[in-house]
Scaffold this active site. Structure first.
Site, mmCIF file in Angstrom:
data_model
loop_
_atom_site.group_PDB
_atom_site.id
_atom_site.type_symbol
_atom_site.label_atom_id
_atom_site.label_comp_id
_atom_site.label_asym_id
_atom_site.label_seq_id
_atom_site.Cartn_x
_atom_site.Cartn_y
_atom_site.Cartn_z
ATOM 1 N N LYS A 194 0.855 -1.183 0.000
ATOM 2 C CA LYS A 194 0.000 0.000 0.000
ATOM 3 C C LYS A 194 0.889 1.231 0.000
ATOM 4 O O LYS A 194 1.703 1.423 0.905
ATOM 5 C CB LYS A 194 -0.884 -0.010 1.247
ATOM 6 C CG LYS A 194 -1.659 1.292 1.441
ATOM 7 C CD LYS A 194 -2.630 1.204 2.592
ATOM 8 C CE LYS A 194 -3.307 2.527 2.828
ATOM 9 N NZ LYS A 194 -4.293 2.475 3.906
ATOM 10 N N LYS A 247 -2.583 -1.916 -3.384
ATOM 11 C CA LYS A 247 -3.376 -0.682 -3.425
ATOM 12 C C LYS A 247 -2.483 0.529 -3.609
ATOM 13 O O LYS A 247 -1.470 0.618 -2.931
ATOM 14 C CB LYS A 247 -4.131 -0.610 -2.100
ATOM 15 C CG LYS A 247 -4.745 0.708 -1.760
ATOM 16 C CD LYS A 247 -5.362 0.636 -0.405
ATOM 17 C CE LYS A 247 -5.790 2.018 -0.001
ATOM 18 N NZ LYS A 247 -6.290 2.062 1.341
HETATM 19 C C1 PBG Z 1 -7.241 3.363 5.998
HETATM 20 C C2 PBG Z 1 -7.591 3.254 4.564
HETATM 21 C C3 PBG Z 1 -7.468 4.210 3.547
HETATM 22 C C4 PBG Z 1 -8.007 3.629 2.408
HETATM 23 C C5 PBG Z 1 -8.421 2.343 2.741
HETATM 24 N N1 PBG Z 1 -8.128 2.125 4.076
HETATM 25 C C6 PBG Z 1 -6.991 5.616 3.607
HETATM 26 C C7 PBG Z 1 -5.569 5.917 3.726
HETATM 27 O O1 PBG Z 1 -4.711 5.055 3.835
HETATM 28 O O2 PBG Z 1 -5.283 7.109 3.776
HETATM 29 C C8 PBG Z 1 -8.131 4.314 1.077
HETATM 30 C C9 PBG Z 1 -9.111 3.718 0.152
HETATM 31 C C10 PBG Z 1 -9.519 4.579 -0.987
HETATM 32 O O3 PBG Z 1 -8.899 5.593 -1.335
HETATM 33 O O4 PBG Z 1 -10.549 4.224 -1.572
HETATM 34 N N2 PBG Z 1 -5.934 3.541 6.290
#
Ligand code: PBG
Length: 323
Positions: A194, A247
């Protein structure tokens, strides 16, 4: 001509016969934002998606099941007053998400796969994914809180917990905590890769989880480092993850593919908020054709090797026959 590739492209039936990539309802996971108030609140930055109270969520999921969507990923959006330095509302036994999980399981039982996001960012007063001491996000203290959160979700009946915080050692801690608490069957879908960056803008509005200082680069990954990303991501399997997620999705088709080749577990990809919203916004301006563009996004992610796609487009794709 001996070779004419166009022969097998002649009719729609022939094209379907030779298609190598499928996009089916079972591949899609619909994201849900849960709010404490009953009713629905539209999210301006995610057209078509709302924050819903538990009853509204139940109604939505029931309709989605009829479309064939059997998996959901839940995000809690607590009241501002419930945010705190220790993120206590994230692991409260009767918290928002555990209540939603319980209600969903009571209503739909084994027909529905309930996944929960495990992260502190909506529950800390700083909007960071971990507990802070000054500017520092404290890894091990955050991991302890995240493990408690995972156990609370499992106790409420979650089939899958999905940690998205990116602290070190969280998968092992969660796995051990789940075993110790008598939840050996709860699966962990780890956000294995991520990246920090600008792709999550609309989500942070939806979940009210923007960091109040700094950014997330001390815990989320650097998109310049595919080797490090893969090494870190694959380690989650050794720590007890059952499936791995990448992601955002489209900027990382190479990493989805490389994880696919290096592991035998299910691979998921998260088609994130701005990937979805960018299509929606451009379609509103009349600059793109929404349905085929969204379909091509999802197909490319499948072709890269994702078994599952978390996408805000799941419902509409099936309702409107985009796929
Ligand atoms: C929580 C989380 C996030 C997303 C999913 N879980 C936000 C982030 O990391 O800032 C983002 C998902 C999306 O943009 O659709 N940490």
């Amino acid at each position: 001509m001996l070779i004419r590739s166009r022969r097998l492209r002649t009719t729609a039936a022939l094209r379907d016969l030779v298609a190598e990539t499928d996009l089916l309802p079972r591949h899609l996971i619909q994201g849900h934002f849960i709010q404490p108030q009953e009713g629905s609140t539209e999210i301006a930055s995610l057209p078509g998606i709302s924050r819903n109270g538990i009853q509204a969520t139940l109604r939505q999921v029931e309709a989605d099941l009829k479309l064939g969507i059997r998996s959901v990923l839940l995000f809690g959006v607590p009241e501002r007053a419930d945010k705190s330095p220790d993120a206590a509302s994230a692991y409260a036994e009767r918290g928002l998400v555990p209540q939603a999980v319980q209600a969903l399981k009571e209503a739909f039982g084994q027909d529905l796969v309930v996944m929960t996001d495990v992260c502190l960012c909506a529950y800390t007063d700083t909007g960071h994914c971990g507990i802070n001491h000054g500017p520092e996000i404290a890894n091990d203290e955050s991991v302890a809180a995240l493990a408690r959160m995972a156990v609370v979700h499992a106790r409420a009946g979650a089939d899958v917990v999905a940690p998205s915080d990116m602290m070190d050692g969280r998968i092992r801690a969660m796995r051990e905590a789940l075993e110790a608490a008598g939840h050996p069957s709860t699966a962990i879908l780890s956000y294995a890769i991520k990246h920090a960056g600008a792709f999550y803008g609309p989500f942070r509005e939806a979940a009210d989880s923007s960091p109040k200082f700094g950014d997330r680069r001390s815990y989320q990954m650097d998109l310049r480092n595919p080797r490090e990303n893969l090494r870190d991501g694959l380690q989650d399997l050794d720590e007890g993850a059952d499936a791995l997620l990448v992601k955002p999705a489209l900027p990382n088709l190479d990493l989805i593919w490389r994880l696919r080749e290096r592991s035998l577990c299910p691979i998921a990809a998260y088609h994130v908020s701005s990937e979805y919203s960018a299509v929606k916004a451009a379609a509103r301006l009349g600059w793109v054709d929404e349905a085929p563009l969204m379909r091509e996004h999802l197909l490319a992610i499948r072709r890269a090797g994702a078994d599952w796609i978390v996408t805000y487009a799941a419902r509409e794709a099936l309702q409107k026959h985009w796929i």
